[in-house]
Design a protein around this motif. Structure first.
Motif, PDB file in Angstrom:
ATOM      1  N   GLY A 187     -15.426  66.747 104.421  1.00 26.32           N
ATOM      2  CA  GLY A 187     -16.549  67.629 104.167  1.00 26.32           C
ATOM      3  C   GLY A 187     -17.826  66.937 103.757  1.00 26.32           C
ATOM      4  N   PHE A 188     -17.812  65.601 103.676  1.00 29.80           N
ATOM      5  CA  PHE A 188     -19.003  64.855 103.272  1.00 29.80           C
ATOM      6  C   PHE A 188     -19.466  63.934 104.392  1.00 29.80           C
ATOM      7  CE2 PHE A 188     -17.306  66.246  99.281  1.00 29.80           C
ATOM      8  CZ  PHE A 188     -18.424  66.471  98.498  1.00 29.80           C
ATOM      9  N   ARG A 189     -20.765  63.723 104.429  1.00 31.14           N
ATOM     10  CA  ARG A 189     -21.340  62.755 105.360  1.00 31.14           C
ATOM     11  C   ARG A 189     -21.321  61.376 104.727  1.00 31.14           C
ATOM     12  NH1 ARG A 189     -26.728  66.259 107.091  1.00 31.14           N
ATOM     13  NH2 ARG A 189     -25.604  67.973 108.128  1.00 31.14           N
ATOM     14  N   SER A 190     -21.361  60.356 105.563  1.00 34.85           N
ATOM     15  CA  SER A 190     -21.260  58.987 105.053  1.00 34.85           C
ATOM     16  C   SER A 190     -22.380  58.656 104.084  1.00 34.85           C
ATOM     17  CB  SER A 190     -21.249  57.988 106.210  1.00 34.85           C
ATOM     18  OG  SER A 190     -22.424  58.121 107.001  1.00 34.85           O
ATOM     19  N   GLU A 191     -23.595  59.193 104.317  1.00 34.85           N
ATOM     20  CA  GLU A 191     -24.713  58.880 103.427  1.00 34.85           C
ATOM     21  C   GLU A 191     -24.576  59.536 102.048  1.00 34.85           C
ATOM     22  OE1 GLU A 191     -26.272  62.148 106.286  1.00 34.85           O
ATOM     23  OE2 GLU A 191     -24.951  60.379 106.362  1.00 34.85           O
ATOM     24  N   GLU A 192     -23.649  60.482 101.914  1.00 32.42           N
ATOM     25  CA  GLU A 192     -23.414  61.127 100.621  1.00 32.42           C
ATOM     26  C   GLU A 192     -22.387  60.374  99.776  1.00 32.42           C
ATOM     27  OE1 GLU A 192     -24.070  65.833 101.574  1.00 32.42           O
ATOM     28  OE2 GLU A 192     -22.307  64.871 102.454  1.00 32.42           O
ATOM     29  N   VAL A 193     -21.749  59.393 100.360  1.00 30.27           N
ATOM     30  CA  VAL A 193     -20.728  58.621  99.647  1.00 30.27           C
ATOM     31  C   VAL A 193     -21.413  57.431  98.989  1.00 30.27           C
ATOM     32  CG1 VAL A 193     -18.558  57.364  99.830  1.00 30.27           C
ATOM     33  CG2 VAL A 193     -18.984  59.360 101.287  1.00 30.27           C
ATOM     34  N   THR A 194     -21.528  57.474  97.657  1.00 33.39           N
ATOM     35  CA  THR A 194     -22.296  56.460  96.925  1.00 33.39           C
ATOM     36  C   THR A 194     -21.460  55.910  95.766  1.00 33.39           C
ATOM     37  OG1 THR A 194     -23.312  58.256  95.624  1.00 33.39           O
ATOM     38  CG2 THR A 194     -24.537  57.450  97.538  1.00 33.39           C
ATOM     39  N   PRO A 195     -20.508  55.033  96.034  1.00 32.81           N
ATOM     40  CA  PRO A 195     -19.611  54.535  94.983  1.00 32.81           C
ATOM     41  C   PRO A 195     -20.355  53.737  93.918  1.00 32.81           C
ATOM     42  CG  PRO A 195     -19.313  53.288  97.010  1.00 32.81           C
ATOM     43  CD  PRO A 195     -20.201  54.445  97.344  1.00 32.81           C
ATOM     44  N   VAL A 196     -19.922  53.944  92.675  1.00 27.59           N
ATOM     45  CA  VAL A 196     -20.520  53.210  91.558  1.00 27.59           C
ATOM     46  C   VAL A 196     -19.411  52.535  90.753  1.00 27.59           C
ATOM     47  CG1 VAL A 196     -22.030  53.345  89.530  1.00 27.59           C
ATOM     48  CG2 VAL A 196     -22.506  54.756  91.521  1.00 27.59           C
ATOM     49  N   ASP A 197     -18.877  53.199  89.749  1.00 28.27           N
ATOM     50  CA  ASP A 197     -17.888  52.534  88.893  1.00 28.27           C
ATOM     51  C   ASP A 197     -16.532  52.444  89.580  1.00 28.27           C
ATOM     52  OD1 ASP A 197     -17.265  51.154  86.622  1.00 28.27           O
ATOM     53  OD2 ASP A 197     -17.202  52.893  85.299  1.00 28.27           O
ATOM     54  N   LEU A 198     -15.752  51.443  89.197  1.00 26.13           N
ATOM     55  CA  LEU A 198     -14.400  51.289  89.733  1.00 26.13           C
ATOM     56  C   LEU A 198     -13.520  50.580  88.707  1.00 26.13           C
ATOM     57  CD1 LEU A 198     -14.415  48.463  92.462  1.00 26.13           C
ATOM     58  CD2 LEU A 198     -16.336  48.898  90.974  1.00 26.13           C
ATOM     59  N   LEU A 199     -12.230  50.898  88.754  1.00 27.36           N
ATOM     60  CA  LEU A 199     -11.241  50.329  87.840  1.00 27.36           C
ATOM     61  C   LEU A 199      -9.994  49.963  88.625  1.00 27.36           C
ATOM     62  CD1 LEU A 199     -11.348  52.988  84.946  1.00 27.36           C
ATOM     63  CD2 LEU A 199     -12.447  50.746  84.932  1.00 27.36           C
ATOM     64  N   ILE A 200      -9.287  48.934  88.158  1.00 27.83           N
ATOM     65  CA  ILE A 200      -7.999  48.550  88.726  1.00 27.83           C
ATOM     66  C   ILE A 200      -6.971  48.591  87.604  1.00 27.83           C
ATOM     67  CG2 ILE A 200      -6.664  46.694  89.815  1.00 27.83           C
ATOM     68  CD1 ILE A 200      -9.203  45.817  91.240  1.00 27.83           C
ATOM     69  N   THR A 201      -5.810  49.177  87.883  1.00 29.78           N
ATOM     70  CA  THR A 201      -4.769  49.325  86.865  1.00 29.78           C
ATOM     71  C   THR A 201      -4.191  47.968  86.469  1.00 29.78           C
ATOM     72  OG1 THR A 201      -3.133  49.738  88.603  1.00 29.78           O
ATOM     73  CG2 THR A 201      -4.167  51.663  87.575  1.00 29.78           C
ATOM     74  N   GLU A 202      -3.531  47.949  85.323  1.00 28.44           N
ATOM     75  CA  GLU A 202      -3.012  46.692  84.778  1.00 28.44           C
ATOM     76  C   GLU A 202      -1.967  46.044  85.671  1.00 28.44           C
ATOM     77  OE1 GLU A 202      -1.707  47.020  80.766  1.00 28.44           O
ATOM     78  OE2 GLU A 202      -3.708  47.423  79.971  1.00 28.44           O
ATOM     79  N   ASP A 203      -1.225  46.852  86.427  1.00 30.20           N
ATOM     80  CA  ASP A 203      -0.223  46.265  87.330  1.00 30.20           C
ATOM     81  C   ASP A 203      -0.823  45.842  88.670  1.00 30.20           C
ATOM     82  OD1 ASP A 203      -0.637  48.656  88.669  1.00 30.20           O
ATOM     83  OD2 ASP A 203       1.398  49.427  88.359  1.00 30.20           O
ATOM     84  N   GLY A 204      -2.115  46.095  88.860  1.00 29.42           N
ATOM     85  CA  GLY A 204      -2.783  45.671  90.080  1.00 29.42           C
ATOM     86  C   GLY A 204      -2.434  46.472  91.313  1.00 29.42           C
ATOM     87  N   GLN A 205      -1.788  47.629  91.148  1.00 30.47           N
ATOM     88  CA  GLN A 205      -1.339  48.396  92.304  1.00 30.47           C
ATOM     89  C   GLN A 205      -2.318  49.472  92.751  1.00 30.47           C
ATOM     90  OE1 GLN A 205       1.623  47.679  94.107  1.00 30.47           O
ATOM     91  NE2 GLN A 205       1.226  45.881  92.840  1.00 30.47           N
ATOM     92  N   ARG A 206      -3.126  49.959  91.812  1.00 27.34           N
ATOM     93  CA  ARG A 206      -3.989  51.091  92.128  1.00 27.34           C
ATOM     94  C   ARG A 206      -5.399  50.850  91.629  1.00 27.34           C
ATOM     95  NH1 ARG A 206      -2.201  57.170  90.436  1.00 27.34           N
ATOM     96  NH2 ARG A 206      -0.682  56.822  92.119  1.00 27.34           N
ATOM     97  N   ALA A 207      -6.378  51.337  92.400  1.00 24.62           N
ATOM     98  CA  ALA A 207      -7.779  51.308  91.977  1.00 24.62           C
ATOM     99  C   ALA A 207      -8.336  52.718  92.022  1.00 24.62           C
ATOM    100  CB  ALA A 207      -8.606  50.400  92.879  1.00 24.62           C
TER     101      ALA A 207
END
Length: 333
Positions: free
Chosen positions: A233-253
């Motif tokens: 439902g979103f256009r590519s120009e509406e996708v504006t990633p900012v913050d990010l985290l990775i879990t301690e086991d390194g499996q998920r972000a």
């Protein structure tokens, strides 16, 4: 001689006792584990959320509070005051202002060196990263960057510092031992924030206007892939990633997708998006609880914080806070 009115005296004593009890309860509430601290960039306040997901206190703070970070033992925390050119220091238990580091040009975000003494700060309007002693407030060093630096990430050995320059589309690599910028890595448009994998072999960088995350090989300091996002439902120009985290086991972000109003959930080893979770408007800052069962999301255009159950991958609450929430800390001592 006038006889004292015992009924009034008794009432006064009861009121004093009730006030003392309220103060003790308030102190216990503030000091309990699990409270979240939210900086409200346009409200000039901090919102304190309880583990029960209620706002239990609003603290008037400095002009345009943005990045926030604990000290080494979490007994206090730092707030970047962008329009006051300073770092404010607060006691984690009482939320009282205990100090200021003055003369810090337009601080946005920062990271604490593993020695617990050096705070490396991005100075958005000065195209520089500066270093301060958190105990004395002394200015220690400055490194020139591209325009509009934001994200700052220190490696666990304390040698390398990565700084994202939004306007120059560069990641600057500072070697603190050599006291020099040793590399400038070209990435996609408008890099914002960082996350290191637990083994520190990969540095993930959000590229806001490209709608992707770039991945840098830390050993070679070269690009090693990217991940694209596009919720339904979103256009590519509406996708504006900012913050990010990775879990301690390194499996998920987890990646906050800005104006796409979602958080992306990524399988880190496969570099694949496995889910999108709908949150508030302009998902911005992220923070996980210590057990990683809840993810807090600061939504800058809906003035609220969404809390996600990371097992069910569903939003379980939306809590109104101040104007334009920016960053989040969770006191899990």
């Amino acid at each position: 001689m006038t006889t004292p009115d015992l009924s009034k005296l008794s009432y006064t004593l009861r009121a004093l006792l009730m006030a003392c009890a309220f103060a003790l309860v308030s102190s216990e509430v503030l000091a309990q584990s699990g409270n979240a601290i939210v900086t409200n960039e346009r409200g000039d306040t901090l919102s304190i959320l309880s583990p029960e997901l209620e706002v239990i206190r609003t603290v008037d703070t400095c002009a345009r509070p943005r990045g926030v970070h604990f000290n080494a033992d979490r007994s206090s925390f730092f707030v970047g005051c962008a329009d006051d050119d300073m770092i404010a220091i607060y006691d984690s238990d009482t939320l009282e202002l205990t100090g200021r580091i003055r003369g810090v040009p337009a601080p946005e975000t920062f990271d604490l060196h593993p020695d617990g003494r050096r705070l490396i700060v991005s100075n958005e309007e000065d195209a520089a990263a500066s270093v301060y002693d958190v105990e004395t407030g002394e200015f220690l060093a400055e490194y020139l960057t591209g325009e509009e630096p934001e994200g700052v990430q220190v490696t666990s050995d304390g040698r390398l510092v990565f700084v994202a320059s939004e306007a120059a589309n560069l990641i600057h690599v500072i070697d603190l031992e050599a006291n020099d910028v040793i590399a400038d890595i070209l990435v996609d448009t408008r890099p914002r924030r960082f996350a290191l994998t637990p083994d520190e072999t990969e540095l993930w960088v959000s590229a806001e206007l490209a709608g992707i995350v770039n991945i840098i090989n830390v050993a070679t300091l070269k690009l090693d892939g990217d991940i694209q996002f596009l919720p339904t439902g979103f256009r590519s120009e509406e996708v504006t990633p900012v913050d990010l985290l990775i879990t301690e086991d390194g499996q998920r972000a987890y990646v906050a997708l800005g104006r796409a109003n979602h958080v992306a959930v990524v399988n880190v080893p496969k570099r694949e998006v496995i889910a999108y979770v709908l949150v508030g408007r302009r998902a911005w800052g992220l923070e996980l609880t210590a057990d990683e069962k809840r993810l807090y999301v600061a939504n800058g255009l809906s003035d609220d914080v969404t809390v996600i159950d990371t097992e069910a991958l569903k939003a379980i609450a939306s809590i109104p806070v101040g104007r334009v929430p920016y960053d989040i800390l969770i006191d899990d001592r």
